[in-house]
Design a protein around this motif. Structure first.
Motif, short mmCIF file in Angstrom:
data_model
loop_
_atom_site.label_atom_id
_atom_site.label_comp_id
_atom_site.label_asym_id
_atom_site.label_seq_id
_atom_site.Cartn_x
_atom_site.Cartn_y
_atom_site.Cartn_z
N MET A 1 1.01 -0.85 0.01
CA MET A 1 0.02 0.33 -0.03
C MET A 1 0.47 1.00 0.85
SD MET A 1 -2.91 1.37 3.02
CE MET A 1 -3.39 0.07 1.87
N ASP A 88 5.52 7.46 -0.21
CA ASP A 88 6.52 5.50 0.03
C ASP A 88 7.97 6.29 -0.04
OD1 ASP A 88 4.30 4.37 -0.85
OD2 ASP A 88 4.63 4.08 -2.78
N GLU A 122 7.73 1.15 7.45
CA GLU A 122 6.53 1.02 6.69
C GLU A 122 5.74 -0.57 6.94
OE1 GLU A 122 10.10 2.62 4.37
OE2 GLU A 122 9.99 1.84 5.83
N GLU A 126 1.23 -0.04 6.50
CA GLU A 126 0.38 -1.18 6.26
C GLU A 126 -0.30 -1.41 7.64
OE1 GLU A 126 1.36 -4.82 3.19
OE2 GLU A 126 2.85 -3.26 3.24
N GLU A 130 -4.58 -0.87 7.66
CA GLU A 130 -5.48 -2.23 7.00
C GLU A 130 -6.91 -2.16 7.44
OE1 GLU A 130 -2.97 -5.43 7.93
OE2 GLU A 130 -2.01 -5.79 6.49
N ARG A 153 -3.16 8.12 3.04
CA ARG A 153 -3.03 6.78 1.86
C ARG A 153 -2.40 7.53 0.33
NH1 ARG A 153 -6.53 4.61 5.75
NH2 ARG A 153 -6.81 2.74 6.16
#
Length: 154
Positions: A1, A88, A122, A126, A130, A153
């Motif tokens: 993600m 990211d 990271e 993630e 969720e 996100r």
């Protein structure tokens, strides 16, 4: 993600660098000079000040939500910095620290939180994302507890 990690925008703080020490004190802020490496993390660029560099220490409301989790904390900012805003990617400033990551829903209510070394950020991002009810994350420096950055996100 994919995630988007951001420091604070520089513009709201620009005026502070033009103020006298007395005017800063009236706003509960103060000018400081870094006296060691990795002890003065700028919340705009998400870089650490080098010894001898000047910063402003001020109280910043990082969680303005109209909820019981509304919060502010002391932060450092450095003049002339550009806002960290990357997809990211995790800056070195966060990689080298123990972090507390807090997940909030769209009403500003805390849904989940955990602690991780910056080198393991990271997987924690993630895991927290969720939960579809989590709208955004706040990263804090775990030991002093101060706000560091926001994650959304991407």
């Amino acid at each position: 993600m994919s995630f988007r990690l951001r420091g604070l925008p520089a513009e709201p703080f620009a005026e502070l660098f033009t103020l006298s020490d007395e005017a800063l004190a009236a706003r509960r802020a103060t000018r400081v000079v870094a006296d060691r490496e990795h002890g003065y993390p700028c919340r705009i660029s998400l870089t650490d000040a080098e010894p001898g560099q000047s910063l402003i220490l001020l109280n910043y409301e990082h969680q303005p939500a109209d909820s019981p989790f509304r919060a502010s904390q002391a932060i450092y900012i450095r003049e002339g910095e550009r806002q960290y805003d990357e997809i990211d990617a995790v800056p070195d400033q966060l990689r080298r620290r123990l972090l507390s990551v807090r997940g909030f829903d769209h009403r500003g209510m805390l849904r989940d939180a955990d602690v991780a070394q910056g080198t393991a950020l990271e997987p924690l991002i993630e895991r927290l994302f969720e939960d579809n009810a989590i709208a955004y994350l706040h990263i804090h420096m775990a030991r002093p507890g101060c706000y560091a950055a926001r994650v959304d996100r991407a």
